[in-house]
Design an enzyme around this catalytic site. Structure first.
Site, mmCIF file in Angstrom:
data_model
loop_
_atom_site.group_PDB
_atom_site.id
_atom_site.type_symbol
_atom_site.label_atom_id
_atom_site.label_comp_id
_atom_site.label_asym_id
_atom_site.label_seq_id
_atom_site.Cartn_x
_atom_site.Cartn_y
_atom_site.Cartn_z
ATOM 1 N N CYS A 184 20.507 79.781 -34.680
ATOM 2 C CA CYS A 184 21.536 78.765 -34.447
ATOM 3 C C CYS A 184 22.082 78.269 -35.780
ATOM 4 O O CYS A 184 21.369 78.217 -36.788
ATOM 5 C CB CYS A 184 20.939 77.598 -33.656
ATOM 6 N N ASP A 195 22.687 75.360 -36.568
ATOM 7 C CA ASP A 195 22.135 74.030 -36.854
ATOM 8 C C ASP A 195 21.439 74.025 -38.227
ATOM 9 O O ASP A 195 20.559 74.841 -38.486
ATOM 10 C CB ASP A 195 21.139 73.645 -35.759
ATOM 11 N N ARG A 245 19.270 72.237 -39.410
ATOM 12 C CA ARG A 245 17.848 71.871 -39.391
ATOM 13 C C ARG A 245 16.944 73.066 -39.133
ATOM 14 O O ARG A 245 15.716 72.912 -39.098
ATOM 15 C CB ARG A 245 17.598 70.800 -38.321
ATOM 16 N N HIS A 286 16.357 76.695 -30.694
ATOM 17 C CA HIS A 286 15.542 75.520 -31.016
ATOM 18 C C HIS A 286 15.687 74.487 -29.905
ATOM 19 O O HIS A 286 16.748 74.335 -29.300
ATOM 20 C CB HIS A 286 15.935 74.920 -32.377
ATOM 21 N N CYS A 297 18.823 71.794 -28.630
ATOM 22 C CA CYS A 297 20.045 72.425 -29.138
ATOM 23 C C CYS A 297 21.302 71.735 -28.598
ATOM 24 O O CYS A 297 21.487 71.609 -27.384
ATOM 25 C CB CYS A 297 20.054 73.897 -28.754
#
Length: 212
Positions: free
Chosen positions: A42, A44, A46, A98, A101
């Site tokens: 992803c 993202d 993080r 994750h 999400c």
């Protein structure tokens, strides 16, 4: 100082520290890319693949998009997959989502995210439709979202297996192994949820018969 200027300063400090610790670090890195893994993750921020797996530069080849999707019309994804499988000869392809999400959460709503995002999120809605009975039975919204994250990862691994890129490598070289993982933002632990060994049988509808 502007925010992007801080990034440039941090880069210089990082590069200096690397050279001080190992004078040959960048010379060696420039001629090394033999990754064993392709990571489809992803976007993202993080969930950085190298950080959460403890891998070094050159050890993992990375593609990222919203909600770690494998869409058969995505030329970007397919070009990365082709290069990783046929030129880098990776042994493993990992789809890693994750929990929590944002893309999955958005796909579970009926909100209009306009044009391109609507088109992208519809792929996740299609996963929900496949597992609607199981997901609708989960009362807790967070648990339902996390379960859809897991099921979405599973379906993206299945999408990989349906490509001629993967199937040809399975037939000719018995690789790569496909993995579906989910990373926990709350504890930093990766949860393996699905895998397919090279040569796993598929629905015959998706199997190519002339890949030699």
């Amino acid at each position: 100082m502007k925010s992007y200027e801080k990034l440039l300063l941090e880069n210089k400090a990082w590069a200096k520290e690397k050279v001080e610790d190992d004078p040959e670090y960048f010379h060696r890195l420039a001629s090394l890319q033999k990754p064993e893994f392709l990571w489809i993750g992803c976007s993202d921020s993080r969930v950085p693949a190298d950080k959460i797996t403890g891998t070094q530069p050159g050890e993992i080849f990375v593609h990222r998009n919203i909600s770690n999707m494998v869409v058969h019309t995505d030329v970007n994804l397919l070009s990365v997959l082709d290069y990783a499988v046929n030129h880098l000869k990776v042994r493993h392809v990992i789809v890693c989502g994750h929990y929590g999400c944002g893309g999955v959460k958005a796909a579970m709503t009926n909100h209009d995210y306009k044009y391109v995002l609507n088109m992208w999120l519809r792929n996740i809605k299609d996963v929900y439709r496949l597992y609607r009975e199981e997901l609708d039975a989960i009362v807790d919204e967070e648990k339902r979202t996390d379960r859809l994250v897991e099921l979405n990862v599973k379906e993206q691994v299945m999408h990989l297996a349906k490509t001629s890129i993967i199937q040809r490598a399975w037939v000719t070289e018995n690789r790569p192994h496909l993995h579906g993982w989910v990373y926990g933002l709350k504890d930093g632990i990766i949860n393996p949820v699905f895998e397919m060994e090279a040569g796993t049988a598929l629905d015959p509808l998706y199997e190519y018969d002339d890949l030699k």
